[in-house]
Scaffold this active site. Sequence first.
Site, mmCIF file in Angstrom:
data_model
loop_
_atom_site.group_PDB
_atom_site.id
_atom_site.type_symbol
_atom_site.label_atom_id
_atom_site.label_comp_id
_atom_site.label_asym_id
_atom_site.label_seq_id
_atom_site.Cartn_x
_atom_site.Cartn_y
_atom_site.Cartn_z
ATOM 1 N N GLU A 289 0.597 -0.878 -0.059
ATOM 2 C CA GLU A 289 0.145 0.043 -0.098
ATOM 3 C C GLU A 289 1.147 1.800 -0.406
ATOM 4 O O GLU A 289 0.511 2.224 0.799
ATOM 5 C CB GLU A 289 -0.892 -0.345 1.199
ATOM 6 N N GLU A 358 -7.602 -7.109 -0.520
ATOM 7 C CA GLU A 358 -7.700 -7.232 0.355
ATOM 8 C C GLU A 358 -9.249 -6.894 0.629
ATOM 9 O O GLU A 358 -9.770 -5.414 0.163
ATOM 10 C CB GLU A 358 -6.649 -6.080 1.336
#
Length: 825
Positions: A289, A358
């Site tokens: 991320e 995710e």
Amino acid sequence: MENDLSLGTVKLALRKRSGPERLFDVKDRYSKKDMLKTVAGIRPDSRLTPRPRYVRRGRRPRDSGMSPPRELLLRLRWVMKERLPSESPASRRATTLSRLELQETPSQLQKDVLELQLLSRRPSGSRTWLLKESSAARFSDSEIAAGVVASSSVGYDHRALLIDGARRILVSGSIHYPRSTPEYDFEGRKDLVKFVKTVAEAGLYVHLRIGPYIGAEWNYGGFPVWLHFIPGIKFRTDNEPFKAEMQRFTAKIVDMMKQENLYASQGGPIILSRFGYFQSCCFSDIENEYGNVDWAYGPAAKSYVSWAASMAVSLDTGVPWVMGQQVDAPDPVINTCNDYYCDQFAPNSKNKPKMWTENWTGWFLPFGGAVPYRPVEDIAYAVARFFQRGGTFQNYYVYHGGTNFGHSSGGPFIATSYDYDAPIDEYGFIRQPKWGHLRDLHKAIKLCEAALVATDPTSSSLGPNLEATVYKTAGACAAFLANRDNQYDATVTFNGKLYHLPAWSVSILSDCRNVVFNTAQVCLSKDEASKFLQSNSDDSLDSSEMPQSQWSYAIEPVGISKAMPSQKTGLLEQINTTADASDYLWYSTSIEITGDEPFLLNGTQSNLLVKSLGHVLRVFVNGKLSASGMGNSYNASFSLQKLIMLAPGKNAIDLLSATVGLQDYGPFFDLWGAGVTGPVKLNGPNGTLDLSSKPWTYQIGLKGEDSRLYETSDDSSEWVSDSTLPTNQPLIWYKTNKIMIHSRRTHRILLMAQTKFAAPEGDGPVVINFTGMGKGEGWVNGQSIGRFWPTYQAPQNGCVTFCSYKGPFSSDKCLKNCGKPSQIL
């Protein structure tokens, strides 16, 4: 009905467990295979089976050469529950994924939480998702024992990951293994090689999430704090010291896997690798991320991403690499999506597949916050929409959350519970109807796999917020009908038939005609409902069954108690001082009072001002607790102001600063500080005394920590046995022998406690109810089971009695337990 053993502020509630009476061991939880079975969908019982341990009376286990029972070594074997006439025996193997995350400590790099995602090695013709045990197996026992498993090629095209040239639909679930059961190192619970081999024996694939940054509400984002002290280092940017450590760690992990032939290209289970934290199967990943924060690092961010991708690919693993949330991930690295919804996501190249690494099944819990939860209808809707819109890989974050043992929780202020409202709860129980509804969704998607991987989707509008998507080839057809309206149901015509679509739902038609699943219609069989109620029944141990223990205590001194403390002029930032060796740092100074100082009120009082970067502060004046302050999960820093009493002559001022997990996310998170950085002032009607630049004495940690009072030995002379225990002390330890707890009562007391009891009967997990305690940390047989803080309650407002699944979800949409302790059983 809950029965408690209470002693002052200590209250224990225990679930029963079967087996001969023995002393409770924190390692007695459940086996790796049992967890994999439950993630896969196998439910021989409503709970996981405890794993036998060769440990008694809290001693550290030795390598005795003993092997686990044979049944723990058997691989998982699968068979279909419902067979279709067209299926061959070879296709009766189930399909599942799970993602496991391990803490990793290569030599000096004790720094990371590796994450693995696992999926069953099944042929693409497999037609079901529900698993049962059977004699059918992917590999024979002799093949596994000999390591004779054929290598697999892993790649990708614009539609999907390719395993041995065939496109695959993959669904996975994250499990953070060190949060699940304290059993793994490169030794013990962190034995990565052993674990990956166990995964292979279970017939599953692995997605290896190397990191080194992981986030995950883990302390310091998964980095070791010592990394911060390398001269010239800057985290997660084009910085040579950081890149050298990152490459050394990544290469170490890859080399360990290669030496054991664990990559798919070598015949092993690893089919994906990844930089960073959020990723999936059949590959590895690097970084995590970074795209959410790279703007803060300027031009160096782009060169860092390019270097990281190049470094990873050069390690020649033979499997793809991925980067989560990295829109500019360079070829051949795949960029992926992490969010509650990823149906609108598109990879940065038309040659890369659409992957969702995710899908957040709930949200994490901070101390002082209400408990978040996510309706399963919304999760199912998001998953169905993703596959409707061309996705072929989807991972649940998390499928089982577990517990933040020790000081592993980050945040700061992340609670010890990492339940996450996952399909398998913190204690290993199936959470219904979430688990069952998602299982049925997977079955429906599996029925569509042949059509999904064969072609690109074709979509058309059926009206406002209504959409039909078809995957059709000469031999297969699958359709998805979506109602995106978050209020109104609809009836649509598709292929000449009428279909009812509840609001915010997707219907799956495995043959383009018959609905096999709707995301808003939750069905739980009577048998499942019965087992669900049984698994959640209160099986607490009656207090009459508990052994009556003799308690003892040890006083923790206020202020500096260790020999040779450090002395500095001015105030020191806490993390740079303690290197996170302890949650605690003492700041001590003294002042002389004559009674006519301008900062005094009435000759004996003064307004104390302390500014802190966080996280918790206790102020002692002349040995007495005089004030308390703390931040919260939104803002760890705070100011404390309190009128304090001073006496003529010398006055000791002792500040006890405590951290509650280190920052784990955000730009330059590694530089976020803690502790008292000032100013520290005494204010009166006629003047101010600034103590900030005065000489201060510092002590890292508590004396009891230094003496290791949390261990099981009774040798320490610091323990006092008495029929009457002192209570409401500012700093004190309690124990009886086998469970140790240290607690600082909010505004009042630091309490440590230990008790001894026989393991209760039954096969469920053993848990401790800390209600009645303050703030602190617990130990079982010398092992920390994490922080607790039941006196820090959630706000009274913000919760709902009913939370509709309709409409976009956010972490504060569905909350429960307002006005109650954030973390309870």
